[in-house]
Design an enzyme around this catalytic site. Structure first.
Site, PDB file in Angstrom:
ATOM      1  N   HIS A   1      61.157 -33.073  13.521  1.00 44.93           N
ATOM      2  CA  HIS A   1      60.180 -33.169  12.656  1.00 44.93           C
ATOM      3  C   HIS A   1      59.508 -34.711  13.276  1.00 44.93           C
ATOM      4  CE1 HIS A   1      60.293 -30.313   9.773  1.00 44.93           C
ATOM      5  NE2 HIS A   1      61.361 -30.202   9.721  1.00 44.93           N
TER       6      HIS A   1
ATOM      7  N   ASP B   1      57.774 -34.470  16.684  1.00 45.61           N
ATOM      8  CA  ASP B   1      56.912 -34.064  17.352  1.00 45.61           C
ATOM      9  C   ASP B   1      55.242 -34.369  16.957  1.00 45.61           C
ATOM     10  OD1 ASP B   1      57.028 -31.852  15.637  1.00 45.61           O
ATOM     11  OD2 ASP B   1      56.927 -30.297  17.437  1.00 45.61           O
TER      12      ASP B   1
ATOM     13  N   SER C   1      60.931 -17.831  17.202  1.00 46.77           N
ATOM     14  CA  SER C   1      60.250 -16.479  17.849  1.00 46.77           C
ATOM     15  C   SER C   1      58.658 -16.483  17.809  1.00 46.77           C
ATOM     16  CB  SER C   1      60.923 -15.430  16.767  1.00 46.77           C
ATOM     17  OG  SER C   1      60.515 -15.576  15.477  1.00 46.77           O
ATOM     18  N   SER C   2      57.981 -17.310  16.811  1.00 46.53           N
ATOM     19  CA  SER C   2      56.832 -17.350  16.598  1.00 46.53           C
ATOM     20  C   SER C   2      56.161 -18.097  17.949  1.00 46.53           C
ATOM     21  CB  SER C   2      56.266 -18.050  15.551  1.00 46.53           C
ATOM     22  OG  SER C   2      57.019 -19.282  15.243  1.00 46.53           O
TER      23      SER C   2
ATOM     24  N   ASP D   1      57.719 -26.303  19.995  1.00 47.78           N
ATOM     25  CA  ASP D   1      58.301 -25.096  20.444  1.00 47.78           C
ATOM     26  C   ASP D   1      57.706 -24.446  21.525  1.00 47.78           C
ATOM     27  OD1 ASP D   1      59.612 -25.759  17.849  1.00 47.78           O
ATOM     28  OD2 ASP D   1      58.402 -24.549  16.812  1.00 47.78           O
TER      29      ASP D   1
ATOM     30  N   TYR E   1      56.341 -27.906   5.133  1.00 44.93           N
ATOM     31  CA  TYR E   1      56.156 -28.512   6.272  1.00 44.93           C
ATOM     32  C   TYR E   1      54.873 -29.193   6.329  1.00 44.93           C
ATOM     33  CZ  TYR E   1      56.008 -28.686  11.274  1.00 44.93           C
ATOM     34  OH  TYR E   1      55.573 -29.140  12.683  1.00 44.93           O
TER      35      TYR E   1
HETATM   36  C1  GLA Z   1      58.918 -26.265  13.539  1.00 44.21           C
HETATM   37  C2  GLA Z   1      57.666 -26.699  14.160  1.00 44.21           C
HETATM   38  C3  GLA Z   1      58.177 -27.751  15.427  1.00 44.21           C
HETATM   39  C4  GLA Z   1      58.773 -29.102  14.730  1.00 44.21           C
HETATM   40  C5  GLA Z   1      59.890 -28.506  14.088  1.00 44.21           C
HETATM   41  C6  GLA Z   1      60.639 -29.387  13.472  1.00 44.21           C
HETATM   42  O1  GLA Z   1      59.701 -25.713  14.490  1.00 44.21           O
HETATM   43  O2  GLA Z   1      56.929 -25.707  14.828  1.00 44.21           O
HETATM   44  O3  GLA Z   1      56.715 -28.157  15.997  1.00 44.21           O
HETATM   45  O4  GLA Z   1      57.907 -29.720  14.093  1.00 44.21           O
HETATM   46  O5  GLA Z   1      59.569 -27.363  13.153  1.00 44.21           O
HETATM   47  O6  GLA Z   1      61.278 -30.399  14.491  1.00 44.21           O
END
Ligand code: GLA
Length: 375
Positions: free
Chosen positions: A24, A26, A116-117, A161, A211
């Site tokens: 959390h 990024d 996976s997304s 990700d 989120y």
């Molecule tokens: C998800 C989001 C990422 C990041 C993580 C937490 O995977 O897609 O961008 O914020 O949560 O670190």
């Protein structure tokens, strides 16, 4: 649609990712330490000779859908939006797309926090970039994946990700500065230790809304700090001392969320130094501290994840463990001595089943190459 894979001309592997530390951070312009792993979605692509008709088939779910390039819009089927969102974003940059067929199959468990997304978004973007020779650089494919998630899926995710899925190098983790997008591939020599993921096999709903809520709380915090410190653009620019000045101004919730992010920034940089100097114990202690913060301050953990991290703490053969990814379910990541893996999995599975009546799944994750053509 043509399901004979022999007719397909292009094969792409698009991996899932782990993140050693930096959760959390990024979307707060901080640092992350992820890498692609040896779990992936494999795509087959071919042009189908039409100007605008596209067919996509998921082997795992044995389901397909068809769409027209002249009429791309969000679907009620969420999984289709990962693909349609990418098409839409490509169309903002290029008019070279034409009709294609795509078949894909995945060994990345859905909802397990190993992205996976992002693998789906980036694999589609990468494949179409090759198939239609769009000439888009890798970093643009990463951004296309992220924008698809924002605009079509509705999660205001950061860039970690997609970046990890596309830009990783085997045997390394990526130290990514999410503000400048500068990065460094850091070799990961942790033998005789291994990276073990324990999948809770739960994925509590409402996670996307939660989120976005956290992202917004962090931004609201920054807006308040900015009034006094106009140079502050994100929590990246905020020190613990500066944040402490706002303790009575912020709501408790906002203060806790911002505190976690500011502390996590330091933990990532400290952990990279530790990794480079073979001080695995420091990395491990930081991972446990991150879990604590994610659970108590950021509040993105859940009972199942907390249980598994507490369970890991009982083992001297485990250097560190924490929940990984967005939270509310998915996997814990554990750094464990290779000799202890088997017994630990057996003990954790039994304890987890006794407590929750849910089967745990466990697998080793190996730092692997990012998205690539299969020759
Ligand atoms: C998800 C989001 C990422 C990041 C993580 C937490 O995977 O897609 O961008 O914020 O949560 O670190």
């Amino acid at each position: 649609m043509d399901l004979n894979e022999q007719h397909y001309t292009l094969t792409i592997n698009s991996p899932g990712r782990i993140n050693l530390i930096g959760e959390h951070t990024d979307y707060n312009n901080g640092f992350v330490l992820p890498t692609a792993i040896d779990k992936k979605i494999q795509f087959k692509f071919k042009k189908n000779g039409t100007t605008d008709t596209c067919n996509v088939y998921s082997k795992n779910f044995d389901t397909s859908f068809t769409f027209n390039l002249n009429n791309v819009k969000p679907s009620e089927q969420q999984w289709e939006n990962y693909i349609l969102g990418v098409i839409y974003e490509i169309q903002q940059l290029s008019d070279k797309l034409a009709g294609f067929d795509c078949i894909f199959t995945s060994d990345i468990p859905v909802g397990s926090g190993i992205s996976s997304s992002a693998a789906l978004e980036c694999g589609i973007a990468f494949g179409l970039n090759e198939l239609f020779e769009l000439g888009l650089p890798r970093i643009t494919l990463v951004e296309i994946g992220q924008r698809a998630e924002h605009n079509y899926v509705g999660t205001k995710c950061g860039i970690m990700d997609q970046f990890a899925s596309v830009m990783s190098k085997a045997g390394h983790v990526i130290l990514l500065d999410c503000q400048s997008l500068e990065y460094e591939h850091v070799p990961i020599h942790i033998k005789p230790y291994k990276i073990l993921l324990l999948n809770t096999n739960v994925s509590h709903n409402l996670a996307d809304g939660e989120y976005n809520k956290r992202r917004s709380l962090c931004e609201q915090g920054v807006a308040i700090i900015q009034k006094q410190y106009p140079e502050v653009q994100s929590l990246r620019d905020v020190s613990s001392e500066m944040l402490a000045e706002f303790k009575t101004v912020f709501t408790e919730d906002m203060y806790n969320k911002c505190t976690y992010v500011v502390e996590e920034k330091t933990r990532v940089l400290d952990s990279v130094e530790a990794l480079k100097n073979d001080k695995l114990a420091v990395l491990g202690a930081n991972m446990y501290a991150t879990h604590d913060g994610l659970s108590n301050l950021y509040e993105v953990s859940c009972e199942e994840l907390d249980f598994l991290v507490d369970f890991s703490k009982k083992y001297d053969t485990i250097i560190g463990a924490r929940m990984m990814g967005g939270g509310f379910g998915g996997c814990t990541i554990n750094i464990i001595h290779e000799d202890a893996v088997e017994d630990f999995i057996a003990a954790a599975s039994e304890a987890y089943f006794n407590k929750f009546n849910i089967k745990l799944t466990a697998f080793e994750a190996n730092p692997s190459e990012g998205t690539a053509i299969v020759l």
